[in-house]
Enzyme design. Structure first.
Site, mmCIF file in Angstrom:
data_model
loop_
_atom_site.group_PDB
_atom_site.id
_atom_site.type_symbol
_atom_site.label_atom_id
_atom_site.label_comp_id
_atom_site.label_asym_id
_atom_site.label_seq_id
_atom_site.Cartn_x
_atom_site.Cartn_y
_atom_site.Cartn_z
ATOM 1 N N LYS A 169 -59.052 8.330 -76.863
ATOM 2 C CA LYS A 169 -59.644 7.915 -78.139
ATOM 3 C C LYS A 169 -58.576 7.598 -79.193
ATOM 4 C CE LYS A 169 -63.983 10.414 -77.483
ATOM 5 N NZ LYS A 169 -64.875 11.490 -77.989
ATOM 6 N N THR A 246 -47.145 11.511 -82.207
ATOM 7 C CA THR A 246 -48.119 12.292 -82.974
ATOM 8 C C THR A 246 -48.954 13.167 -82.040
ATOM 9 O OG1 THR A 246 -49.651 10.409 -82.873
ATOM 10 C CG2 THR A 246 -48.325 10.639 -84.876
ATOM 11 N N SER A 247 -48.500 13.354 -80.803
ATOM 12 C CA SER A 247 -49.297 14.082 -79.812
ATOM 13 C C SER A 247 -48.835 15.524 -79.656
ATOM 14 C CB SER A 247 -49.249 13.355 -78.472
ATOM 15 O OG SER A 247 -49.914 12.106 -78.572
ATOM 16 N N ARG A 248 -47.802 15.746 -78.858
ATOM 17 C CA ARG A 248 -47.266 17.086 -78.621
ATOM 18 C C ARG A 248 -45.743 17.012 -78.580
ATOM 19 N NH1 ARG A 248 -51.326 18.168 -80.163
ATOM 20 N NH2 ARG A 248 -53.115 19.238 -79.211
ATOM 21 N N ASP A 272 -44.490 13.450 -85.927
ATOM 22 C CA ASP A 272 -45.384 14.409 -86.586
ATOM 23 C C ASP A 272 -45.380 15.721 -85.817
ATOM 24 O OD1 ASP A 272 -47.269 15.052 -88.666
ATOM 25 O OD2 ASP A 272 -48.864 14.960 -87.158
ATOM 26 N N GLU A 277 -41.395 23.009 -83.651
ATOM 27 C CA GLU A 277 -42.289 23.061 -84.794
ATOM 28 C C GLU A 277 -43.105 24.333 -84.928
ATOM 29 O OE1 GLU A 277 -45.437 20.220 -84.723
ATOM 30 O OE2 GLU A 277 -46.032 20.715 -82.701
ATOM 31 N N HIS A 309 -46.990 17.937 -88.775
ATOM 32 C CA HIS A 309 -48.208 18.046 -87.968
ATOM 33 C C HIS A 309 -49.450 17.778 -88.826
ATOM 34 C CE1 HIS A 309 -49.410 19.788 -83.899
ATOM 35 N NE2 HIS A 309 -50.497 19.270 -84.415
ATOM 36 N N PHE A 312 -53.856 14.929 -88.230
ATOM 37 C CA PHE A 312 -55.294 15.211 -88.241
ATOM 38 C C PHE A 312 -55.841 15.416 -89.639
ATOM 39 C CE2 PHE A 312 -53.579 19.296 -89.114
ATOM 40 C CZ PHE A 312 -54.584 20.043 -89.707
#
Length: 346
Positions: A169, A246-248, A272, A277, A309, A312
């Protein structure tokens, strides 16, 4: 699609949830929803979930944790001892959860697989643009009344090639954004997304690395994606590529990335998420000296843009997260399967 359970459908639901690592915006978002879930009681803690704090959940049916929480083996032991039956992850990722131990103890794990794909994808493009046009440097220069353009040269995204790694998505939303910029979009994924068939060309990972001017990572962190970006895959990229994650954080081997930046392989990097982190996520460490900090090393490069992060972090995403998390709790109590359950097989 998850059915939204209204209050009339929840009258028989009685559940106590202990919410860990509470930030003000978390509580505000969930409190806006709780009126629709009269059978659910939530207590909020500022401390994060970890082996030492898990015993606090004694007497609760469920705990609510986040991507930075420690839901490993020792924590699962403590949650089992406390009588917890459900772990509610208010995020999509679950690589920090010991699913084997959860299955052993019969503890259900549920997540929020898709809260706002557009929120993360838009942030990914924001990072790409900021790294490309050196927005972070330009902002600081102008604040010091320096209006010169030295060091701010960027490149057009129009008619360049965007490589999307992972077309779920969020990856699909990013592909659509790149298309809107007039970019050619290629992608790599084990499963091809039929929604993108009219404008995305699927290629091998090696082809994507060699052809892309912008590479954006949107895949989960699993054994076969851990350190997907390393010295070997970096060597296959075009010189002057822009990389966005921006995932992991674990998708990128940080030391190899730093070596690539020093070798001037990258025109820009937007992160991100990053491997170090965990201690930083959502915390104010401005008064600390971060010795041996990988983060500090990354921030020393003028073409690297890092955020905390926050991909979202939109009003719409927080509303979706809180609603889906509470729907998950209700479904668990009713013995319903939603598709948001996480199992070892995943």
């Amino acid at each position: 699609m998850i059915k939204i359970l209204r209050s009339t459908e929840q009258e028989e639901c009685r559940m106590r949830i202990l919410f860990f690592d509470t930030k003000t915006y978390d509580k505000e978002s969930f409190e806006k929803q709780t009126g629709n879930y009269p059978g659910i009681e939530i207590d909020y803690l500022k401390t994060d979930l970890a082996p030492k704090t898990a015993p606090l959940a004694k007497g609760y049916d469920a705990v609510c944790a986040f991507v930075s929480s420690d839901v490993g083996s020792e924590t699962m032991d403590a949650l089992h001892e406390a009588g917890v039956r459900l772990v509610l992850m208010r995020c999509a990722g679950f690589n920090n959860v010991d699913l084997e131990k959860a299955a052993e103890y019969g503890i259900r794990v549920m997540r929020v697989p898709g809260y706002s794909p557009e929120a993360v994808a838009e942030h990914a493009m924001a990072l790409a643009l900021a790294a490309n046009r050196r927005i972070h440097k330009a902002y600081v220069k102008v604040r010091e009344n320096d209006f010169s353009l030295g060091g701010l040269m960027g490149m057009n995204f129009y008619q360049k090639t965007a490589g999307i790694v992972g077309t779920g998505k969020i990856g699909a939303a990013m592909a659509k954004i790149c298309r809107g910029f007039g970019m050619k979009v290629i992608a790599y994924d084990v499963y091809q997304n039929p929604e993108l068939a009219d404008f995305v060309t699927y290629v091998t990972l090696d082809e994507l690395l060699a052809s892309s001017d912008l590479i954006s990572l949107h895949c989960p962190l699993m054994d076969n994606t851990y350190h997907l970006i390393n010295k070997d895959t970096i060597a296959k990229m075009k010189d002057g590529v822009i990389l966005v994650n921006t995932s992991r954080g674990g998708l990128v081997k940080t030391n190899d990335l730093i070596d690539g930046i020093r070798a001037r392989k990258f025109f820009g990097v937007g992160l991100d998420v990053y491997e170090e982190e965990t201690k930083n996520v959502f915390e104010d460490r401005s008064d600390e000296i971060l010795e041996h900090s990988t983060t500090a090393r990354l921030l020393s490069f003028p073409n690297v843009m890092i955020t905390s992060h926050q991909g979202f972090f939109t009003e719409e995403a927080l509303a979706a997260i809180s609603q889906t998390t509470l729907d998950n709790a209700v479904a668990f109590e009713k013995g319903e399967i939603t598709g948001n359950e996480v199992t070892e097989r995943q």
